[in-house]
Design a protein around this motif. Structure first.
Motif, PDB file in Angstrom:
ATOM      1  N   ILE A   1       0.836  -1.199   0.000  1.00 55.39           N
ATOM      2  CA  ILE A   1       0.000   0.000   0.000  1.00 55.39           C
ATOM      3  C   ILE A   1       0.874   1.254   0.000  1.00 55.39           C
ATOM      4  CG2 ILE A   1      -1.990  -1.131   1.046  1.00 55.39           C
ATOM      5  CD1 ILE A   1      -1.220   0.083   3.696  1.00 55.39           C
ATOM      6  N   LEU A   2       0.332   2.297  -0.594  1.00 56.95           N
ATOM      7  CA  LEU A   2       1.040   3.558  -0.709  1.00 56.95           C
ATOM      8  C   LEU A   2       0.779   4.410   0.527  1.00 56.95           C
ATOM      9  CD1 LEU A   2       2.424   5.525  -3.050  1.00 56.95           C
ATOM     10  CD2 LEU A   2       0.246   6.650  -2.748  1.00 56.95           C
ATOM     11  N   LEU A   3       1.855   4.800   1.204  1.00 59.98           N
ATOM     12  CA  LEU A   3       1.768   5.711   2.339  1.00 59.98           C
ATOM     13  C   LEU A   3       2.537   6.979   1.994  1.00 59.98           C
ATOM     14  CD1 LEU A   3       2.444   3.388   5.422  1.00 59.98           C
ATOM     15  CD2 LEU A   3       0.226   4.152   4.519  1.00 59.98           C
ATOM     16  N   VAL A   4       2.109   8.091   2.596  1.00 65.52           N
ATOM     17  CA  VAL A   4       2.825   9.351   2.432  1.00 65.52           C
ATOM     18  C   VAL A   4       3.276   9.842   3.802  1.00 65.52           C
ATOM     19  CG1 VAL A   4       1.718  10.019   0.266  1.00 65.52           C
ATOM     20  CG2 VAL A   4       0.648  10.660   2.430  1.00 65.52           C
ATOM     21  N   GLU A   5       4.395  10.547   3.809  1.00 63.11           N
ATOM     22  CA  GLU A   5       4.970  11.078   5.038  1.00 63.11           C
ATOM     23  C   GLU A   5       4.687  12.580   5.110  1.00 63.11           C
ATOM     24  OE1 GLU A   5       9.280  11.236   7.318  1.00 63.11           O
ATOM     25  OE2 GLU A   5       9.240  11.044   5.125  1.00 63.11           O
ATOM     26  N   PRO A   6       3.764  12.984   5.982  1.00 65.69           N
ATOM     27  CA  PRO A   6       3.468  14.413   6.092  1.00 65.69           C
ATOM     28  C   PRO A   6       4.531  15.145   6.912  1.00 65.69           C
ATOM     29  CG  PRO A   6       2.088  13.178   7.600  1.00 65.69           C
ATOM     30  CD  PRO A   6       2.905  12.177   6.836  1.00 65.69           C
ATOM     31  N   ASN A   7       4.654  16.441   6.666  1.00 70.49           N
ATOM     32  CA  ASN A   7       5.620  17.253   7.420  1.00 70.49           C
ATOM     33  C   ASN A   7       5.015  17.817   8.705  1.00 70.49           C
ATOM     34  OD1 ASN A   7       3.989  19.363   6.568  1.00 70.49           O
ATOM     35  ND2 ASN A   7       5.443  20.135   5.064  1.00 70.49           N
ATOM     36  N   TYR A   8       3.751  17.495   8.986  1.00 67.23           N
ATOM     37  CA  TYR A   8       3.055  18.077  10.132  1.00 67.23           C
ATOM     38  C   TYR A   8       2.684  17.059  11.213  1.00 67.23           C
ATOM     39  CZ  TYR A   8      -0.792  16.442   7.223  1.00 67.23           C
ATOM     40  OH  TYR A   8      -1.607  15.673   6.437  1.00 67.23           O
ATOM     41  N   ARG A   9       3.159  15.816  11.088  1.00 65.81           N
ATOM     42  CA  ARG A   9       2.917  14.807  12.130  1.00 65.81           C
ATOM     43  C   ARG A   9       4.026  13.770  12.111  1.00 65.81           C
ATOM     44  NH1 ARG A   9      -2.565  11.670  10.904  1.00 65.81           N
ATOM     45  NH2 ARG A   9      -3.319  13.742  11.212  1.00 65.81           N
ATOM     46  N   ASP A  10       4.068  12.969  13.161  1.00 63.69           N
ATOM     47  CA  ASP A  10       5.148  11.990  13.321  1.00 63.69           C
ATOM     48  C   ASP A  10       4.871  10.657  12.644  1.00 63.69           C
ATOM     49  OD1 ASP A  10       6.560  13.808  14.858  1.00 63.69           O
ATOM     50  OD2 ASP A  10       5.740  13.068  16.736  1.00 63.69           O
ATOM     51  N   THR A  11       3.643  10.425  12.227  1.00 60.83           N
ATOM     52  CA  THR A  11       3.297   9.147  11.613  1.00 60.83           C
ATOM     53  C   THR A  11       2.959   9.337  10.139  1.00 60.83           C
ATOM     54  OG1 THR A  11       0.987   9.412  12.311  1.00 60.83           O
ATOM     55  CG2 THR A  11       2.437   8.147  13.774  1.00 60.83           C
TER      56      THR A  11
ATOM     57  N   GLU B   1      -2.215  15.638  -3.544  1.00 57.37           N
ATOM     58  CA  GLU B   1      -1.115  15.153  -2.725  1.00 57.37           C
ATOM     59  C   GLU B   1      -0.098  14.301  -3.477  1.00 57.37           C
ATOM     60  OE1 GLU B   1      -2.594  13.291   0.826  1.00 57.37           O
ATOM     61  OE2 GLU B   1      -3.098  15.225   1.707  1.00 57.37           O
ATOM     62  N   ILE B   2      -0.564  13.455  -4.407  1.00 61.38           N
ATOM     63  CA  ILE B   2       0.374  12.567  -5.093  1.00 61.38           C
ATOM     64  C   ILE B   2       0.399  12.785  -6.604  1.00 61.38           C
ATOM     65  CG2 ILE B   2       0.375  10.837  -3.264  1.00 61.38           C
ATOM     66  CD1 ILE B   2      -1.505   9.124  -5.022  1.00 61.38           C
ATOM     67  N   GLY B   3      -0.403  13.712  -7.101  1.00 63.74           N
ATOM     68  CA  GLY B   3      -0.360  14.050  -8.519  1.00 63.74           C
ATOM     69  C   GLY B   3      -1.043  13.057  -9.434  1.00 63.74           C
ATOM     70  N   LEU B   4      -1.821  12.133  -8.896  1.00 59.15           N
ATOM     71  CA  LEU B   4      -2.545  11.162  -9.709  1.00 59.15           C
ATOM     72  C   LEU B   4      -4.043  11.410  -9.580  1.00 59.15           C
ATOM     73  CD1 LEU B   4      -0.672   7.831  -8.838  1.00 59.15           C
ATOM     74  CD2 LEU B   4      -0.249   9.387 -10.759  1.00 59.15           C
ATOM     75  N   ASP B   5      -4.696  11.636 -10.695  1.00 58.19           N
ATOM     76  CA  ASP B   5      -6.142  11.831 -10.704  1.00 58.19           C
ATOM     77  C   ASP B   5      -6.762  10.567 -11.283  1.00 58.19           C
ATOM     78  OD1 ASP B   5      -8.695  12.836 -10.580  1.00 58.19           O
ATOM     79  OD2 ASP B   5      -8.463  14.129 -12.335  1.00 58.19           O
ATOM     80  N   VAL B   6      -7.175   9.673 -10.406  1.00 57.37           N
ATOM     81  CA  VAL B   6      -7.730   8.390 -10.847  1.00 57.37           C
ATOM     82  C   VAL B   6      -9.146   8.220 -10.325  1.00 57.37           C
ATOM     83  CG1 VAL B   6      -5.467   7.278 -10.981  1.00 57.37           C
ATOM     84  CG2 VAL B   6      -6.771   7.122  -8.886  1.00 57.37           C
TER      85      VAL B   6
ATOM     86  N   GLN C   1       2.878  16.734  -3.116  1.00 59.95           N
ATOM     87  CA  GLN C   1       2.540  18.109  -2.756  1.00 59.95           C
ATOM     88  C   GLN C   1       3.606  18.571  -1.756  1.00 59.95           C
ATOM     89  OE1 GLN C   1      -1.013  18.513  -0.375  1.00 59.95           O
ATOM     90  NE2 GLN C   1      -1.550  20.414  -1.420  1.00 59.95           N
ATOM     91  N   GLU C   2       4.525  19.368  -2.204  1.00 58.05           N
ATOM     92  CA  GLU C   2       5.697  19.727  -1.399  1.00 58.05           C
ATOM     93  C   GLU C   2       5.356  20.525  -0.144  1.00 58.05           C
ATOM     94  OE1 GLU C   2       8.647  21.575  -3.845  1.00 58.05           O
ATOM     95  OE2 GLU C   2       8.786  19.833  -5.173  1.00 58.05           O
ATOM     96  N   GLU C   3       4.236  21.230  -0.139  1.00 54.36           N
ATOM     97  CA  GLU C   3       3.868  22.023   1.034  1.00 54.36           C
ATOM     98  C   GLU C   3       3.518  21.152   2.236  1.00 54.36           C
ATOM     99  OE1 GLU C   3       3.364  23.961  -2.677  1.00 54.36           O
ATOM    100  OE2 GLU C   3       2.084  22.364  -1.905  1.00 54.36           O
ATOM    101  N   GLU C   4       3.074  19.913   1.990  1.00 53.36           N
ATOM    102  CA  GLU C   4       2.599  19.061   3.084  1.00 53.36           C
ATOM    103  C   GLU C   4       3.341  17.734   3.225  1.00 53.36           C
ATOM    104  OE1 GLU C   4      -1.591  18.313   3.045  1.00 53.36           O
ATOM    105  OE2 GLU C   4      -2.103  20.416   2.729  1.00 53.36           O
ATOM    106  N   LEU C   5       3.950  17.247   2.147  1.00 50.96           N
ATOM    107  CA  LEU C   5       4.475  15.890   2.160  1.00 50.96           C
ATOM    108  C   LEU C   5       5.979  15.845   1.915  1.00 50.96           C
ATOM    109  CD1 LEU C   5       1.629  14.166   0.132  1.00 50.96           C
ATOM    110  CD2 LEU C   5       1.883  14.306   2.615  1.00 50.96           C
ATOM    111  N   LEU C   6       6.642  14.963   2.666  1.00 47.50           N
ATOM    112  CA  LEU C   6       8.090  14.798   2.557  1.00 47.50           C
ATOM    113  C   LEU C   6       8.484  13.665   1.613  1.00 47.50           C
ATOM    114  CD1 LEU C   6       8.879  15.119   6.365  1.00 47.50           C
ATOM    115  CD2 LEU C   6       9.161  16.883   4.600  1.00 47.50           C
ATOM    116  N   SER C   7       7.723  12.560   1.659  1.00 54.07           N
ATOM    117  CA  SER C   7       8.073  11.401   0.848  1.00 54.07           C
ATOM    118  C   SER C   7       6.887  10.451   0.756  1.00 54.07           C
ATOM    119  CB  SER C   7       9.283  10.679   1.448  1.00 54.07           C
ATOM    120  OG  SER C   7       8.985  10.189   2.741  1.00 54.07           O
TER     121      SER C   7
END
Length: 170
Positions: A31-41, A68-73, A113-119
């Motif tokens: 599964i695809l997870l994203v790492e936000p810059n505003y929380r630890d999880t 957030e991930i640039g995919l419109d599906v 989305q660089e404003e909110e996500l690290l990786s």
């Protein structure tokens, strides 16, 4: 009831927050997870429903994942609905949709989305449990179970089926 009475009535109702997201998988069922810059999880792609625009949960999940991930599906089935109690905020209703299986080209096209996500990363569900909050881990597990079993969405309260529930809606 007069118009003023109705407006007063509506203004006095309890507030509930609403969010929506999606579970995207690859061919290996990671599964695809994203790492936000505003929380630890880590989290699933998704975010807040913009009710002032009349946006539905499905529309919000699609818009948020595209942002957030640039995919419109096109999203698949609703997999889970979770009533999440929180300290210091109103309750949250979280809708979780099937984002489907992403192919190699879609994975290569992910743009955060660089404003909110690290990786971002693809992880097996058991690894996801170590990266996300305990409540999100429960929600992901229930959603994946609903997907595998081909049944209706899981009805959850704080990540768990409510007492006396079959954990499927409808």
């Amino acid at each position: 009831m007069t118009t003023m009475d109705y407006a007063t009535y509506i203004a006095g109702l309890p507030r509930v927050l609403a969010g929506a997201g999606a579970i995207f998988r690859d061919a290996d069922q990671r599964i695809l997870l994203v790492e936000p810059n505003y929380r630890d999880t880590w989290i699933l792609p998704g975010g807040t429903i913009e009710s002032d625009t009349g946006e539905s949960p499905r529309q919000a999940a699609r818009r948020e994942t595209a942002e957030e991930i640039g995919l419109d599906v096109e999203l698949g089935s609703l997999l889970a609905v979770d009533w999440v109690r929180g300290e210091g905020r109103p309750p949250l209703v979280s809708y979780l949709y099937d984002g489907g299986v992403l192919d190699a080209a879609q994975l290569a096209a992910i743009r955060l989305q660089e404003e909110e996500l690290l990786s971002w990363r693809l992880v097996h569900p058991d690894e996801a449990e170590k990266l996300v909050s305990p409540q999100m881990a429960l929600r992901i597990g229930a959603a994946l179970q609903a997907l595998v079993e081909g049944r209706g969405p899981a009805e959850l309260e704080d990540g768990l089926p409510p007492k006396g529930s079959s954990s499927a809606m409808g």
